[in-house]
Design a protein around this motif. Structure first.
Motif, PDB file in Angstrom:
ATOM      1  N   UNK A  19     -18.888  23.052  17.302  1.00  0.00           N
ATOM      2  CA  UNK A  19     -17.472  22.888  17.635  1.00  0.00           C
ATOM      3  C   UNK A  19     -16.735  22.213  16.484  1.00  0.00           C
ATOM      4  N   UNK A  20     -17.348  21.217  15.868  1.00  0.00           N
ATOM      5  CA  UNK A  20     -16.732  20.539  14.729  1.00  0.00           C
ATOM      6  C   UNK A  20     -16.486  21.518  13.587  1.00  0.00           C
ATOM      7  N   UNK A  21     -17.430  22.389  13.329  1.00  0.00           N
ATOM      8  CA  UNK A  21     -17.290  23.393  12.273  1.00  0.00           C
ATOM      9  C   UNK A  21     -16.165  24.369  12.602  1.00  0.00           C
ATOM     10  N   UNK A  22     -16.138  24.853  13.824  1.00  0.00           N
ATOM     11  CA  UNK A  22     -15.134  25.830  14.226  1.00  0.00           C
ATOM     12  C   UNK A  22     -13.733  25.234  14.171  1.00  0.00           C
ATOM     13  N   UNK A  23     -13.590  23.981  14.534  1.00  0.00           N
ATOM     14  CA  UNK A  23     -12.268  23.349  14.559  1.00  0.00           C
ATOM     15  C   UNK A  23     -11.801  22.839  13.209  1.00  0.00           C
ATOM     16  N   UNK A  24     -12.664  22.830  12.220  1.00  0.00           N
ATOM     17  CA  UNK A  24     -12.275  22.348  10.889  1.00  0.00           C
ATOM     18  C   UNK A  24     -11.330  23.331  10.218  1.00  0.00           C
ATOM     19  N   UNK A  25     -10.446  22.807   9.390  1.00  0.00           N
ATOM     20  CA  UNK A  25      -9.536  23.650   8.610  1.00  0.00           C
ATOM     21  C   UNK A  25     -10.339  24.400   7.559  1.00  0.00           C
ATOM     22  N   UNK A  30     -16.326  22.271   2.874  1.00  0.00           N
ATOM     23  CA  UNK A  30     -16.948  22.185   1.548  1.00  0.00           C
ATOM     24  C   UNK A  30     -18.103  23.170   1.401  1.00  0.00           C
ATOM     25  N   UNK A  31     -18.520  23.403   0.183  1.00  0.00           N
ATOM     26  CA  UNK A  31     -19.693  24.162  -0.241  1.00  0.00           C
ATOM     27  C   UNK A  31     -19.617  25.655   0.053  1.00  0.00           C
ATOM     28  N   UNK A  32     -19.562  26.070   1.317  1.00  0.00           N
ATOM     29  CA  UNK A  32     -19.518  27.480   1.693  1.00  0.00           C
ATOM     30  C   UNK A  32     -18.275  27.735   2.529  1.00  0.00           C
ATOM     31  N   UNK A  33     -17.897  29.006   2.700  1.00  0.00           N
ATOM     32  CA  UNK A  33     -16.787  29.321   3.620  1.00  0.00           C
ATOM     33  C   UNK A  33     -17.147  28.942   5.055  1.00  0.00           C
ATOM     34  N   UNK A  34     -16.140  28.754   5.852  1.00  0.00           N
ATOM     35  CA  UNK A  34     -16.322  28.320   7.235  1.00  0.00           C
ATOM     36  C   UNK A  34     -17.199  29.295   8.024  1.00  0.00           C
ATOM     37  N   UNK A  53     -23.255  18.531   8.439  1.00  0.00           N
ATOM     38  CA  UNK A  53     -22.763  17.161   8.323  1.00  0.00           C
ATOM     39  C   UNK A  53     -22.939  16.615   6.910  1.00  0.00           C
ATOM     40  N   UNK A  54     -23.991  17.025   6.219  1.00  0.00           N
ATOM     41  CA  UNK A  54     -24.233  16.510   4.872  1.00  0.00           C
ATOM     42  C   UNK A  54     -23.426  17.224   3.794  1.00  0.00           C
ATOM     43  N   UNK A  55     -23.304  18.559   3.897  1.00  0.00           N
ATOM     44  CA  UNK A  55     -22.743  19.320   2.778  1.00  0.00           C
ATOM     45  C   UNK A  55     -21.500  20.139   3.097  1.00  0.00           C
ATOM     46  N   UNK A  56     -21.172  20.344   4.342  1.00  0.00           N
ATOM     47  CA  UNK A  56     -20.062  21.226   4.653  1.00  0.00           C
ATOM     48  C   UNK A  56     -18.869  20.575   5.317  1.00  0.00           C
ATOM     49  N   UNK A  57     -19.124  19.548   6.088  1.00  0.00           N
ATOM     50  CA  UNK A  57     -18.058  18.907   6.859  1.00  0.00           C
ATOM     51  C   UNK A  57     -17.021  18.292   5.936  1.00  0.00           C
ATOM     52  N   UNK A  58     -15.741  18.472   6.261  1.00  0.00           N
ATOM     53  CA  UNK A  58     -14.688  17.859   5.442  1.00  0.00           C
ATOM     54  C   UNK A  58     -14.814  16.345   5.430  1.00  0.00           C
ATOM     55  N   UNK A  59     -14.517  15.772   4.278  1.00  0.00           N
ATOM     56  CA  UNK A  59     -14.522  14.311   4.162  1.00  0.00           C
ATOM     57  C   UNK A  59     -13.080  13.845   4.177  1.00  0.00           C
ATOM     58  N   UNK A  60     -12.677  13.245   5.262  1.00  0.00           N
ATOM     59  CA  UNK A  60     -11.307  12.754   5.378  1.00  0.00           C
ATOM     60  C   UNK A  60     -11.272  11.321   4.880  1.00  0.00           C
ATOM     61  N   UNK A  61     -10.425  11.085   3.907  1.00  0.00           N
ATOM     62  CA  UNK A  61     -10.288   9.748   3.339  1.00  0.00           C
ATOM     63  C   UNK A  61      -8.879   9.256   3.547  1.00  0.00           C
ATOM     64  N   UNK A  62      -8.686   7.965   3.431  1.00  0.00           N
ATOM     65  CA  UNK A  62      -7.369   7.377   3.607  1.00  0.00           C
ATOM     66  C   UNK A  62      -6.686   7.296   2.248  1.00  0.00           C
ATOM     67  N   UNK A  63      -6.064   8.403   1.841  1.00  0.00           N
ATOM     68  CA  UNK A  63      -5.332   8.439   0.588  1.00  0.00           C
ATOM     69  C   UNK A  63      -3.925   8.902   0.859  1.00  0.00           C
TER      70      UNK A  63
END
Length: 135
Positions: A19-25, A30-34, A53-63
């Motif tokens: 679900x996390x993968x499907x809902x990601x923009x 990262x790394x591969x297409x959704x 979780x290690x290589x594909x999930x977006x990393x949201x930072x406070x910038x």
């Protein structure tokens, strides 16, 4: 009976990761297409979720800036934590507003040109009514 908890944890982890993968923009993944990540998760189950979780999930930072096209995408998080920023403070909103305005003006210009062309064609048909039968 002793496998209920580990199986439940595995199923919950799998469902959450999918679900996390499907809902990601798409642009933040990262790394591969959704779509590839969805296949990896479905085919490799728990290993796929761990890889997600290690290589594909977006990393949201406070910038304060949004990076596009980089290897580690970031998402704008306002300093007020949860309160939205005003639209006139958002450069992307202003860009979209200007683009929408330009598109509406172009559509109106094209509509007027089409009306002029239709009027000219109607006038030519009135002047030369027999030309349509020659074709």
């Amino acid at each position: 009976m002793r496998y209920i908890i580990p199986v439940t944890v595995v199923v919950v982890l799998f469902v959450y990761g999918l679900i996390d993968c499907i809902r990601s923009e798409q642009r933040d993944v990262r790394t591969f297409p959704k779509a590839a990540w969805v296949l990896i998760i479905v085919l490799l189950n728990v290993v796929g979720v761990i890889l997600w979780f290690l290589f594909g999930r977006p990393q949201y930072t406070e910038t304060a800036s949004v990076s596009r096209g980089g290897s580690s995408p970031s998402r704008h998080v306002p300093s007020t934590y949860g309160r939205p920023t005003a639209p006139d403070d958002d450069p992307e909103f202003l860009r979209n507003l200007a683009l929408n305005r330009a598109q509406k003006l172009e559509a109106e210009r094209l509509r007027k040109l089409k009306e002029e062309l239709d009027a000219r064609e109607a006038k030519l048909r009135e002047e030369h009514p027999n030309d349509d039968t020659k074709k």
